[in-house]
Design a protein around this motif. Structure first.
Motif, PDB file in Angstrom:
ATOM      1  N   VAL A  30      -2.846  -7.599  -3.463  1.00 58.34           N
ATOM      2  CA  VAL A  30      -3.488  -6.388  -2.945  1.00 58.34           C
ATOM      3  C   VAL A  30      -3.405  -5.262  -3.971  1.00 58.34           C
ATOM      4  O   VAL A  30      -4.380  -4.551  -4.233  1.00 58.34           O
ATOM      5  CB  VAL A  30      -2.832  -5.961  -1.620  1.00 58.34           C
ATOM      6  N   ALA A  31      -2.211  -5.110  -4.566  1.00 59.06           N
ATOM      7  CA  ALA A  31      -2.015  -4.041  -5.543  1.00 59.06           C
ATOM      8  C   ALA A  31      -2.884  -4.249  -6.778  1.00 59.06           C
ATOM      9  O   ALA A  31      -3.492  -3.299  -7.289  1.00 59.06           O
ATOM     10  CB  ALA A  31      -0.546  -3.970  -5.942  1.00 59.06           C
ATOM     11  N   TRP A  32      -2.946  -5.482  -7.277  1.00 61.53           N
ATOM     12  CA  TRP A  32      -3.729  -5.751  -8.480  1.00 61.53           C
ATOM     13  C   TRP A  32      -5.212  -5.482  -8.261  1.00 61.53           C
ATOM     14  O   TRP A  32      -5.891  -4.934  -9.130  1.00 61.53           O
ATOM     15  CB  TRP A  32      -3.517  -7.186  -8.932  1.00 61.53           C
ATOM     16  N   PHE A 201      -3.053   4.729  -2.691  1.00 65.74           N
ATOM     17  CA  PHE A 201      -2.519   3.750  -1.758  1.00 65.74           C
ATOM     18  C   PHE A 201      -2.194   4.413  -0.423  1.00 65.74           C
ATOM     19  O   PHE A 201      -2.021   3.742   0.578  1.00 65.74           O
ATOM     20  CB  PHE A 201      -1.249   3.096  -2.322  1.00 65.74           C
ATOM     21  N   GLN A 202      -2.090   5.732  -0.434  1.00 63.41           N
ATOM     22  CA  GLN A 202      -1.855   6.459   0.799  1.00 63.41           C
ATOM     23  C   GLN A 202      -3.183   6.671   1.503  1.00 63.41           C
ATOM     24  O   GLN A 202      -4.192   6.974   0.888  1.00 63.41           O
ATOM     25  CB  GLN A 202      -1.199   7.803   0.506  1.00 63.41           C
ATOM     26  N   SER A 203      -3.174   6.501   2.795  1.00 65.68           N
ATOM     27  CA  SER A 203      -4.403   6.652   3.574  1.00 65.68           C
ATOM     28  C   SER A 203      -4.104   7.520   4.800  1.00 65.68           C
ATOM     29  O   SER A 203      -2.961   7.917   5.044  1.00 65.68           O
ATOM     30  CB  SER A 203      -4.930   5.283   4.024  1.00 65.68           C
ATOM     31  N   MET A 212       1.960  -0.419  -2.551  1.00 66.27           N
ATOM     32  CA  MET A 212       2.074   0.758  -3.403  1.00 66.27           C
ATOM     33  C   MET A 212       3.165   0.568  -4.461  1.00 66.27           C
ATOM     34  O   MET A 212       2.959   0.837  -5.647  1.00 66.27           O
ATOM     35  CB  MET A 212       2.384   2.001  -2.566  1.00 66.27           C
ATOM     36  N   PHE A 213       4.327   0.054  -4.035  1.00 61.89           N
ATOM     37  CA  PHE A 213       5.403  -0.167  -4.998  1.00 61.89           C
ATOM     38  C   PHE A 213       5.094  -1.344  -5.920  1.00 61.89           C
ATOM     39  O   PHE A 213       5.521  -1.361  -7.079  1.00 61.89           O
ATOM     40  CB  PHE A 213       6.727  -0.384  -4.255  1.00 61.89           C
ATOM     41  N   ALA A 214       4.356  -2.324  -5.422  1.00 57.65           N
ATOM     42  CA  ALA A 214       3.903  -3.404  -6.299  1.00 57.65           C
ATOM     43  C   ALA A 214       2.972  -2.852  -7.366  1.00 57.65           C
ATOM     44  O   ALA A 214       3.009  -3.268  -8.532  1.00 57.65           O
ATOM     45  CB  ALA A 214       3.197  -4.486  -5.476  1.00 57.65           C
TER      46      ALA A 214
END
Length: 246
Positions: A30-32, A201-203, A212-214
């Motif tokens: 998801v992060a990538w 990443f914040q919504s 988010m940390f990833a």
């Protein structure tokens, strides 16, 4: 950062410090997917800034170190004095200038502060490093008929690779960690750099901490790899010598 990147929000709330099972490796996918365009933008800005900084500071450092002319020390003092001007002091006039030039939402606007600041430090490092290169090398080349361009290309440039690497690493680190200027001057998503892109990443529904940390971890990997494998060149450039000579 590592343990949180492998959790969902419920695991994060229940176990803040310790790992929680099952491990959510899908957070990295998801992060990538979200951070890849931002990493590309950061690479473009870093590469462009490095090219401009090295081209300008290498030439100016070479001239200040190897040529004698009236006002040389004065010009170098004026360049060094720019180090004492805080970046926040030029923020508003710089923003007004790039706005009036129509550079908002471009890669150029992201490079300008890094080039302007990097050339100052780069010139100081380059001049100091080049002055440490034995003059006998330049004298021998001049006896053989080498001119200024040949001295620059064949002697100074190959021997200056450590300090070039140092300036490059400092520039990449500055671009990667720059947050406020890209947030101020870029509104198009495809132009956002990694430090700003991670903010999204914040919504409205909340923060999905695992992805988010990833994303933070993935954004840190390029710098970690660069400093791990190029640290000896970085130290050699700062100390003013060739790798392995100390």
């Amino acid at each position: 950062m590592l343990t949180t990147s492998l959790k969902d929000n419920q695991q994060f709330a229940a176990s803040y410090w310790l790992p929680a099972f099952p491990l959510r490796f899908d957070n990295y996918a998801v992060a990538w997917q979200q951070i890849a365009p931002y990493l590309l933008a950061s690479l473009i800005v870093a590469a462009g800034s490095i090219v401009f900084i090295i081209a300008i500071s290498l030439l100016s450092g070479f001239v200040l170190a190897r040529y004698r002319f009236v006002g040389r020390n004065f010009f170098f003092m004026m360049i060094a004095a720019l180090m004492m001007i805080p970046g926040i002091a030029s923020l508003i006039p710089l923003f007004v200038m790039v706005r009036d030039l129509g550079l908002i939402n471009t890669y150029i606007v992201l490079m300008i502060p890094h080039v302007a600041g990097g050339v100052v430090l780069g010139t100081i490092l380059m001049k100091t490093f080049i002055e440490g290169i034995p003059q006998s090398l330049f004298d021998a080349a001049q006896i053989d008929g080498a001119g200024g361009v040949r001295l620059f290309r064949s002697i100074m440039l190959p021997l200056s690779l450590p300090v070039i690497g140092t300036v490059g690493l400092i520039t990449i680190n500055g671009v990667w960690n720059d947050f406020f200027w890209p947030l101020l001057t870029v509104t198009e998503n495809e132009l956002r750099t990694a430090s700003v892109g991670l903010l999204f990443f914040q919504s409205q529904a909340g923060v999905n901490y695992g992805p988010m940390f990833a994303g933070y971890l993935l954004a840190s990997v390029p710098l970690l790899l660069l400093f791990t494998f190029l640290s000896k060149y970085f130290l050699a450039g700062v100390q003013g010598g060739l790798p392995g000579s100390h």
